[in-house]
Write a protein that holds these residues in place. Structure first.
Motif, PDB file in Angstrom:
ATOM      1  N   GLY A  56       0.801  -1.215   0.000  1.00  0.00           N
ATOM      2  CA  GLY A  56       0.000   0.000   0.000  1.00  0.00           C
ATOM      3  C   GLY A  56       0.833   1.263   0.000  1.00  0.00           C
ATOM      4  N   ASN A  57       2.150   1.108   0.069  1.00  0.00           N
ATOM      5  CA  ASN A  57       3.044   2.272   0.056  1.00  0.00           C
ATOM      6  C   ASN A  57       3.288   2.718  -1.386  1.00  0.00           C
ATOM      7  OD1 ASN A  57       3.972   2.274   3.019  1.00  0.00           O
ATOM      8  ND2 ASN A  57       4.371   0.169   2.392  1.00  0.00           N
ATOM      9  N   THR A  58       3.229   3.990  -1.617  1.00  0.00           N
ATOM     10  CA  THR A  58       3.421   4.516  -2.967  1.00  0.00           C
ATOM     11  C   THR A  58       4.833   5.062  -3.151  1.00  0.00           C
ATOM     12  OG1 THR A  58       2.540   6.657  -2.258  1.00  0.00           O
ATOM     13  CG2 THR A  58       0.991   5.097  -3.231  1.00  0.00           C
ATOM     14  N   HIS A  59       5.347   4.877  -4.361  1.00  0.00           N
ATOM     15  CA  HIS A  59       6.646   5.451  -4.697  1.00  0.00           C
ATOM     16  C   HIS A  59       6.533   6.982  -4.661  1.00  0.00           C
ATOM     17  CE1 HIS A  59       7.606   1.447  -5.997  1.00  0.00           C
ATOM     18  NE2 HIS A  59       8.812   1.798  -6.390  1.00  0.00           N
ATOM     19  N   ILE A  60       7.516   7.614  -4.082  1.00  0.00           N
ATOM     20  CA  ILE A  60       7.532   9.079  -4.039  1.00  0.00           C
ATOM     21  C   ILE A  60       8.472   9.602  -5.120  1.00  0.00           C
ATOM     22  CG2 ILE A  60       8.027  11.121  -2.635  1.00  0.00           C
ATOM     23  CD1 ILE A  60       7.584   9.381  -0.165  1.00  0.00           C
ATOM     24  N   LYS A  69      16.453  -1.327  -2.541  1.00  0.00           N
ATOM     25  CA  LYS A  69      16.395  -0.962  -3.962  1.00  0.00           C
ATOM     26  C   LYS A  69      15.476   0.217  -4.266  1.00  0.00           C
ATOM     27  CE  LYS A  69      12.886  -4.464  -5.153  1.00  0.00           C
ATOM     28  NZ  LYS A  69      12.579  -5.620  -6.030  1.00  0.00           N
ATOM     29  N   ASN A  70      14.466   0.448  -3.434  1.00  0.00           N
ATOM     30  CA  ASN A  70      13.539   1.568  -3.673  1.00  0.00           C
ATOM     31  C   ASN A  70      13.760   2.707  -2.688  1.00  0.00           C
ATOM     32  OD1 ASN A  70      12.006   0.481  -5.907  1.00  0.00           O
ATOM     33  ND2 ASN A  70      11.137  -0.968  -4.442  1.00  0.00           N
ATOM     34  N   PHE A  71      14.951   2.760  -2.129  1.00  0.00           N
ATOM     35  CA  PHE A  71      15.275   3.735  -1.087  1.00  0.00           C
ATOM     36  C   PHE A  71      15.038   5.165  -1.554  1.00  0.00           C
ATOM     37  CE2 PHE A  71      18.321   6.497   1.142  1.00  0.00           C
ATOM     38  CZ  PHE A  71      17.995   6.210   2.459  1.00  0.00           C
ATOM     39  N   GLU A  72      15.483   5.510  -2.751  1.00  0.00           N
ATOM     40  CA  GLU A  72      15.378   6.892  -3.239  1.00  0.00           C
ATOM     41  C   GLU A  72      13.959   7.260  -3.662  1.00  0.00           C
ATOM     42  OE1 GLU A  72      19.511   8.370  -4.937  1.00  0.00           O
ATOM     43  OE2 GLU A  72      18.812   6.602  -6.043  1.00  0.00           O
ATOM     44  N   LYS A  77      10.428  -6.347   2.620  1.00  0.00           N
ATOM     45  CA  LYS A  77      10.457  -7.261   1.478  1.00  0.00           C
ATOM     46  C   LYS A  77      11.428  -6.791   0.387  1.00  0.00           C
ATOM     47  CE  LYS A  77       6.629  -5.188  -1.124  1.00  0.00           C
ATOM     48  NZ  LYS A  77       7.413  -4.897  -2.339  1.00  0.00           N
ATOM     49  N   ASP A  78      11.817  -5.512   0.434  1.00  0.00           N
ATOM     50  CA  ASP A  78      12.710  -4.961  -0.592  1.00  0.00           C
ATOM     51  C   ASP A  78      14.165  -4.999  -0.189  1.00  0.00           C
ATOM     52  OD1 ASP A  78      10.619  -4.393  -2.308  1.00  0.00           O
ATOM     53  OD2 ASP A  78      10.275  -2.403  -1.460  1.00  0.00           O
ATOM     54  N   ILE A  79      14.461  -5.587   0.970  1.00  0.00           N
ATOM     55  CA  ILE A  79      15.849  -5.660   1.430  1.00  0.00           C
ATOM     56  C   ILE A  79      16.569  -6.806   0.723  1.00  0.00           C
ATOM     57  CG2 ILE A  79      17.385  -6.029   3.399  1.00  0.00           C
ATOM     58  CD1 ILE A  79      15.171  -4.905   5.198  1.00  0.00           C
ATOM     59  N   HIS A  80      17.636  -6.477   0.024  1.00  0.00           N
ATOM     60  CA  HIS A  80      18.450  -7.483  -0.675  1.00  0.00           C
ATOM     61  C   HIS A  80      19.917  -7.178  -0.438  1.00  0.00           C
ATOM     62  CE1 HIS A  80      14.900  -9.030  -2.764  1.00  0.00           C
ATOM     63  NE2 HIS A  80      14.555  -7.762  -3.005  1.00  0.00           N
ATOM     64  N   LEU A  81      20.538  -7.946   0.434  1.00  0.00           N
ATOM     65  CA  LEU A  81      21.947  -7.728   0.710  1.00  0.00           C
ATOM     66  C   LEU A  81      22.786  -8.168  -0.471  1.00  0.00           C
ATOM     67  CD1 LEU A  81      22.179  -8.946   4.422  1.00  0.00           C
ATOM     68  CD2 LEU A  81      21.704  -6.651   3.552  1.00  0.00           C
ATOM     69  N   PRO A  82      23.631  -7.303  -0.995  1.00  0.00           N
ATOM     70  CA  PRO A  82      24.462  -7.663  -2.162  1.00  0.00           C
ATOM     71  C   PRO A  82      25.433  -8.805  -1.854  1.00  0.00           C
ATOM     72  CG  PRO A  82      24.537  -5.298  -1.706  1.00  0.00           C
ATOM     73  CD  PRO A  82      23.897  -5.936  -0.532  1.00  0.00           C
ATOM     74  N   LYS A  83      25.663  -9.591  -2.872  1.00  0.00           N
ATOM     75  CA  LYS A  83      26.639 -10.683  -2.734  1.00  0.00           C
ATOM     76  C   LYS A  83      27.786 -10.440  -3.704  1.00  0.00           C
ATOM     77  CE  LYS A  83      23.205 -14.123  -1.344  1.00  0.00           C
ATOM     78  NZ  LYS A  83      22.604 -15.432  -1.663  1.00  0.00           N
ATOM     79  N   GLU A  84      28.969 -10.769  -3.259  1.00  0.00           N
ATOM     80  CA  GLU A  84      30.143 -10.582  -4.116  1.00  0.00           C
ATOM     81  C   GLU A  84      30.137 -11.613  -5.244  1.00  0.00           C
ATOM     82  OE1 GLU A  84      32.257  -8.208  -4.161  1.00  0.00           O
ATOM     83  OE2 GLU A  84      31.602  -7.203  -2.322  1.00  0.00           O
TER      84      GLU A  84
END
Length: 373
Positions: A231-235, A356-359, A366-373
Motif C-alpha cells: 500500500g506504500n506509494t513510490h515518491i 532498492k527503492n530507497f530513493e 520485502k525490498d531488502i536485498h543484501l548484495p553478494k560478491e
C-alpha cells in the motif's frame, strides 16, 4: 484372524488428514519465517492460508462428520480433569478426540484465527501492506501495540500446539497408541463404527483441500494480490520538490526526509558550509526552500515504521547522520561489517545498495536485498 479388540476402524477421512498435513506445513513455515524480515510476505501467505484451513475446519465440525464433528468432542471439565490426572494410566480410551485433544483443537482454531487476524493488522499498520494498509495512516503510532498483541496470541497458539504434540507423543510412547499412524492411514485399532462420508461431505472436503492449496499458490505467485499488496506509494521527489532532488542527489544518494526529525534537519540546513566535511552552501532562497520542505516531511510527519522508530530511538539527541541514529545502529548490528566495505556497498551511507527503492521513499522489509560478491 483379527479379533474385535484389534479391529481396524476408519476414523479420519482423507480430507481431515490432508488438512492436518497442510496445517503442519503452514504453521511451521509461518513460524520459521517470522524472524526474517525479507521473508515477511511468505510469513503472511502461510499465515493467511492457516486461517483459511481453520475456517473450513469450523464448517467441517458442524457437518455431522463422525469423529470430526464438534458434538463428538468431550468438553466436560470433570472428564478433562480425570483424563489429565490419569494421563499416564488412562481409565478410559477414546476413539476420536480425548478431552485434552478436544479442548486443544478448539483452542488452536480460535487462537490460530486470532493470530492470523492480528498478523494482518500488524502487516497493515506497521508495513502499510495488505488489506489493512489503510490503517497505516491513522494507527501507525499503535503499530508496536498491534505487534505485541500478535506475538502474545501467536505464542499462546504455539503453546497449545506444543501441548497437543506432547499429548500425541504420550499416546505413542507411553500408551503405545496409534494417534500418529491414524493420521496417515485414517484407521485406529478399535471396535467402533467406521466413518462413512456422504456425497455432500466428500464434495465439501474436496473444495476445502483444493481451495486451500490454490489459495496458497495464488498468494505465493502474485505479490500484487489484495492480501499482500504493497500500500506504500513510490515518491517522485523530482516532481514533489525539484530543487531538493537536484541539489541533494547531485552529490550523494537521495535520502528520504522522514529518516531524520525536524531538529536534525534544522541543524544540517543551518550549517551547509560544513556538510560532512564539504561546503554545500546554497543561495539563501534555495536553502530556505529545501529546509522548509525537509521540515514539513521530517520523521514527525511520517507514518513510516522507520520514521517512528528513529524518533523513538533518538529522544533528545541532535544526530544529523542517519547511520548514527540509535535505531539504524541497532537495526544493522548483525550485518557483517565487511559488507559495508565491499565493492557493491562501499560505505554505510549507501542505503540504496540494499534497499532498492530507497530513493523513492520505500524501505519495506520485502525490498531488502543484501548484495553478494
Amino acid at each position: 484372524m483379527m479379533t474385535d479388540m484389534t479391529k481396524k476402524t476408519f476414523v479420519w477421512s482423507i480430507f481431515t488428514r490432508i488438512f492436518h498435513i497442510l496445517l503442519i506445513i503452514c504453521v511451521s513455515i509461518a513460524y520459521i519465517t517470522s524472524d526474517f524480515d525479507n521473508l515477511l510476505s511468505f510469513h503472511a501467505a502461510f499465515g493467511y492460508t492457516m486461517v483459511v484451513l481453520f475456517l473450513f475446519r469450523i464448517v467441517w465440525g458442524f457437518m455431522n462428520v463422525r469423529y470430526s464433528k464438534f458434538s463428538d468432542f468431550t468438553f466436560n471439565l470433570h472428564d478433562l480433569f480425570d483424563y489429565l490426572t490419569h494421563i499416564f494410566h488412562p481409565k478410559k480410551s477414546y476413539i476420536g478426540h480425548n478431552p485434552a485433544a478436544s479442548w486443544a483443537v478448539v483452542a488452536m482454531i480460535i487462537l490460530g484465527i486470532l493470530t492470523g487476524m492480528s498478523g494482518a493488522l500488524v502487516y497493515g499498520t506497521q508495513e502499510g501492506m495488505g488489506i489493512f494498509s489503510f490503517l497505516n495512516h491513522t494507527y501507525f503510532k499503535e503499530m508496536e501495540l498491534f505487534e505485541e498483541l500478535h506475538e502474545v496470541i501467536a505464542n499462546a497458539f504455539m503453546l497449545v500446539v506444543l501441548a497437543h504434540i506432547a499429548g500425541v507423543l504420550v499416546d505413542k510412547f507411553v500408551h503405545k497408541g496409534d494417534a500418529i499412524t491414524s493420521m496417515i492411514d485414517g484407521t485406529k485399532n478399535a471396535n467402533a463404527t467406521n466413518l462413512i462420508l456422504t456425497f455432500g461431505q466428500k464434495i465439501f472436503g474436496f473444495v476445502w483441500v483444493a481451495t486451500s492449496i490454490l489459495f496458497l499458490l495464488y498468494l505465493l505467485s502474485s505479490s500484487d494480490n489484495p492480501l499482500l499488496k504493497d500500500g506504500n506509494t513510490h515518491i517522485n521527489y523530482e516532481q514533489e520538490h525539484a530543487l531538493f532532488f537536484e541539489e541533494c542527489s547531485s552529490c550523494h544518494i537521495l535520502y528520504p526526509p522522514f529518516l531524520l526529525p525536524e531538529n536534525s534537519w534544522k541543524i544540517m540546513m543551518n550549517n551547509l558550509e560544513d556538510h560532512f566535511g564539504d561546503d554545500a552552501s546554497l543561495e539563501e532562497v534555495d536553502r530556505l526552500s529545501i529546509k522548509n520542505y525537509l521540515l514539513s516531511h521530517a520523521a514527525q510527519h511520517s507514518t513510516k515504521e522507520s520514521a517512528l522508530k528513529i524518533m523513538q530511538s533518538m529522544k533528545n539527541k541532535d544526530t544529523i547522520a542517519i547511520t548514527q541514529t540509535p535505531y539504524w545502529i541497532q537495526r544493522h548490528k548483525n550485518i557483517d561489517k565487511a559488507l559495508f566495505q565491499s565493492a557493491k556497498v562501499q560505505k554505510k551511507s549507501n542505503c540504496k545498495a540494499c534497499h532498492k527503492n530507497f530513493e523513492h521513499g520505500l524501505l519495506n522489509d520485502k525490498d531488502i536485498h543484501l548484495p553478494k560478491e
